[in-house]
Scaffold this motif. Structure first.
Motif, PDB file in Angstrom:
ATOM      1  N   LEU A  82      62.234  14.103  -8.387  1.00 17.15           N
ATOM      2  CA  LEU A  82      63.221  13.043  -8.120  1.00 17.15           C
ATOM      3  C   LEU A  82      64.532  13.655  -7.616  1.00 17.15           C
ATOM      4  CD1 LEU A  82      62.673  10.585 -11.112  1.00 17.15           C
ATOM      5  CD2 LEU A  82      61.689  10.508  -8.814  1.00 17.15           C
ATOM      6  N   ILE A  83      64.912  14.781  -8.190  1.00 19.36           N
ATOM      7  CA  ILE A  83      66.140  15.427  -7.714  1.00 19.36           C
ATOM      8  C   ILE A  83      65.902  15.997  -6.316  1.00 19.36           C
ATOM      9  CG2 ILE A  83      67.907  17.158  -8.229  1.00 19.36           C
ATOM     10  CD1 ILE A  83      66.670  16.857 -11.192  1.00 19.36           C
ATOM     11  N   GLY A  84      64.684  16.534  -6.102  1.00 16.22           N
ATOM     12  CA  GLY A  84      64.338  17.024  -4.764  1.00 16.22           C
ATOM     13  C   GLY A  84      64.495  15.921  -3.727  1.00 16.22           C
ATOM     14  N   LEU A  85      63.969  14.754  -4.048  1.00 16.56           N
ATOM     15  CA  LEU A  85      64.059  13.633  -3.103  1.00 16.56           C
ATOM     16  C   LEU A  85      65.515  13.217  -2.890  1.00 16.56           C
ATOM     17  CD1 LEU A  85      60.935  11.653  -4.321  1.00 16.56           C
ATOM     18  CD2 LEU A  85      61.299  12.526  -1.993  1.00 16.56           C
ATOM     19  N   LYS A  86      66.290  13.301  -3.942  1.00 16.74           N
ATOM     20  CA  LYS A  86      67.712  12.941  -3.837  1.00 16.74           C
ATOM     21  C   LYS A  86      68.428  13.902  -2.869  1.00 16.74           C
ATOM     22  CE  LYS A  86      69.475   9.993  -5.817  1.00 16.74           C
ATOM     23  NZ  LYS A  86      69.666   8.650  -5.230  1.00 16.74           N
TER      24      LYS A  86
END
Ligand code: ADP
Length: 523
Positions: free
Chosen positions: A167-171
């Motif tokens: 999720l942080i990667g996508l952010k």
């Protein structure tokens, strides 16, 4: 296929994220190669404009992103700001201010007088498509450094976040997209090791990898078959060396923070503490006393100091190392086991919590002294003198960072010079990773190449030498070899390198006569 994103404090599923099929990874890399043709010809001013926008988006959304980091990675919310958002913004600012100067075309004048007619330059060209493969322990800071430096230098990026922090990667990906980086200039692939492997095999020109030494070795082997360059930021077993002239109260606090911040899941965290014999008992006592006071719990509570371990695999490694150490005679002074702390409503947290642990009576036969622990575990060892402690610190197969604690400046300098590692800090630990101007990286099994600073940028470019000559006629050293030319070459060597001034002067007439040979003598 979908991957679950899990909150390591509560084990609740935060979201399910679609993985990238392996065949698609190749397609993405082909498109990135196409995009590179255009992106590489943009000016640095155009790229910096987009970078500034990305920085502003990160700044504006810092609360949402910090919360997400704590939810998905587990670290205390304060550390999501201090150890992720803060240094990431600092990196943005550093490259926004300095990248143009660092990457500027450099004029170089040769040392050789015959070459003075040439105009020589060093041109920092982008490499192509850079794969950025990241771990879960600093899901924002670790990928952001190579992504920024790759993009600002004119490369395209394919980013693979850890499967534990998608999720942080996508952010991060969204930040760069929203800033306006063109299609296929920044890309993301989602998945575990198989997707990482496909990325390494795809149409890429460079790999920037941060993660375990085991995976680093696999990646380097694969990269070696092509070959393409790799930057490897691998594990560490950082020693903290404490001499007996320090203020025990202050330095014991530093040991506790250096070992247990981010629950010890920091590559430059204090993994082992060497304390000089005179203050050993007192130092250990203070460390234990302070460790017992640490608040373990859900990182979203602002007064929590130790969050959960990020995932079960890592928790098992820590438990295994502790069991191994106990079975070989180590003594646990506090901690040593998995716990289930209560949240602020009194409910038991089901996540991967491990008590901050201090132990003594450790030796090199134990796994925790040889391998990276990557958890809230601090072994403390007594030492007598400088030679003994330097030998102990250098014995490790790792060489990422180290710290030395003393009031004696000369001693500090001596030890700093003797320690084999990528960095050594005196009366400080860990924080250099948050300083954009400090080059970070290791030696030995901790990897090579550097991130941050100008060296992180040089890691992302082809250092191309360009030489222009519109003046020289036939060159002295071309074919048509004979006695005369041999004499001229020898005269040139004497003139430039002889230790005797007389010899240098003697070589001048022959040199002048033969320097510009007639065209007909050449082949
Ligand atoms: P950690 O356990 O600290 O995350 P790893 O080295 O296992 O360290 O993983 C770091 C990153 O490397 C992750 O994004 C992971 O998915 C990726 N990875 C794991 N195995 C491979 C591989 N064989 N090739 C490429 N990437 C890999």
């Amino acid at each position: 296929m979908k991957l679950k994103s899990i909150n390591p404090a509560t084990l609740e599923v935060l979201a399910e994220v679609e993985t990238t099929p392996v065949e698609e990874v190749f397609e993405i890399s082909k498109k990135a190669q196409e995009a590179f043709k255009v992106w590489s010809s943009t000016t640095i001013d155009e790229r910096l404009k987009l970078l500034k926008r990305a920085r502003d988006i990160l700044y504006k959304n810092q609360d949402e992103i910090a919360r997400l980091i704590t939810l998905e990675n587990g670290k205390p919310i304060l550390e999501s700001y201090s150890m992720e958002i803060f240094p990431s913004l600092d990196l943005f600012d550093y490259y926004i201010k300095n990248a143009k100067r660092i990457l500027k075309l450099k004029r170089v004048r040769s040392q050789i007088p015959l070459f003075w007619v040439k105009r020589n330059y060093i041109h920092f060209e982008p490499l192509g498509v850079v794969a950025v493969i990241s771990p879960w322990n600093y899901p924002l800071l670790f990928p952001i450094a190579p992504i920024i430096s790759a993009l600002v230098a004119g490369n395209c990026v394919i980013f693979k976040p850890s499967e534990y922090t998608n999720l942080i990667g996508l952010k991060i990906y969204e930040i760069f997209k929203e800033a306006g980086f063109p299609e296929s200039v920044i890309n993301i692939v989602i998945g575990a090791g198989d997707v990482g492997e496909a990325l390494v095999d795809s149409h890429i020109d460079k790999i920037s990898f941060t993660g375990s030494t085991k995976t680093g070795r696999i990646i380097m082997q694969k990269a070696g078959t092509r070959p393409i360059p790799v930057t490897l930021e691998l594990g560490g077993k950082d020693p903290m060396i404490v001499f007996d002239d320090v203020d025990v109260d202050i330095v014991s606090s530093s040991a506790v923070w250096g070992a247990f911040a981010n629950a010890g899941q920091t590559c430059v965290s204090v993994e082992v503490c060497y304390v000089q014999e005179k203050i050993f008992e007192k130092f250990v006592e203070k460390v234990v006393e302070k460790t017992k006071k640490l608040k373990v719990g859900n990182g979203l509570d602002p007064d929590v100091e130790i969050g959960p371990i990020n995932n079960e695999k890592q928790l098992n490694i820590i438990e295994g190392q502790i069991q191994d150490a106990i079975s070989k005679g180590a003594k646990i002074l506090t901690g040593g086991k998995r716990i289930f702390p209560k949240d602020k409503n009194g409910n038991e947290l089901k996540g991967y919590f491990f008590e901050p642990t201090v132990l003594v009576d450790v030796d090199d036969s134990m796994l925790l002294m040889r391998e990276e622990t990557f958890g809230p575990v601090l072994p403390i060892i007594k030492f007598k003198d400088e030679d003994e402690v330097v030998e102990g610190a250098n014995i490790s197969e790792y060489g990422l960072s180290a710290s030395v604690w003393t009031k004696d400046k000369r001693r500090a300098k001596r030890i700093v010079e003797k320690i084999r590692s990528g960095s050594v800090l005196v009366n400080e630990c860990v924080v250099h990773y948050g300083d954009a101007k400090a080059p970070c990286g290791g030696v030995k099994s901790s990897g090579f190449g550097r991130v941050h600073s100008e060296f992180g940028l040089y890691d992302m470019v082809n250092i191309k030498f360009e030489s222009f000559d519109f003046i020289s006629p036939y060159r002295l050293w071309w074919f048509g070899y004979d006695e005369k030319l041999l004499g001229t070459i020898k005269d040139a060597i004497s003139f430039l390198h002889s230790p005797s001034i007389g010899q240098r002067v003697k070589s001048i007439p022959g040199l002048i006569l033969n320097l510009f040979r007639k065209d007909e003598s050449k082949i």
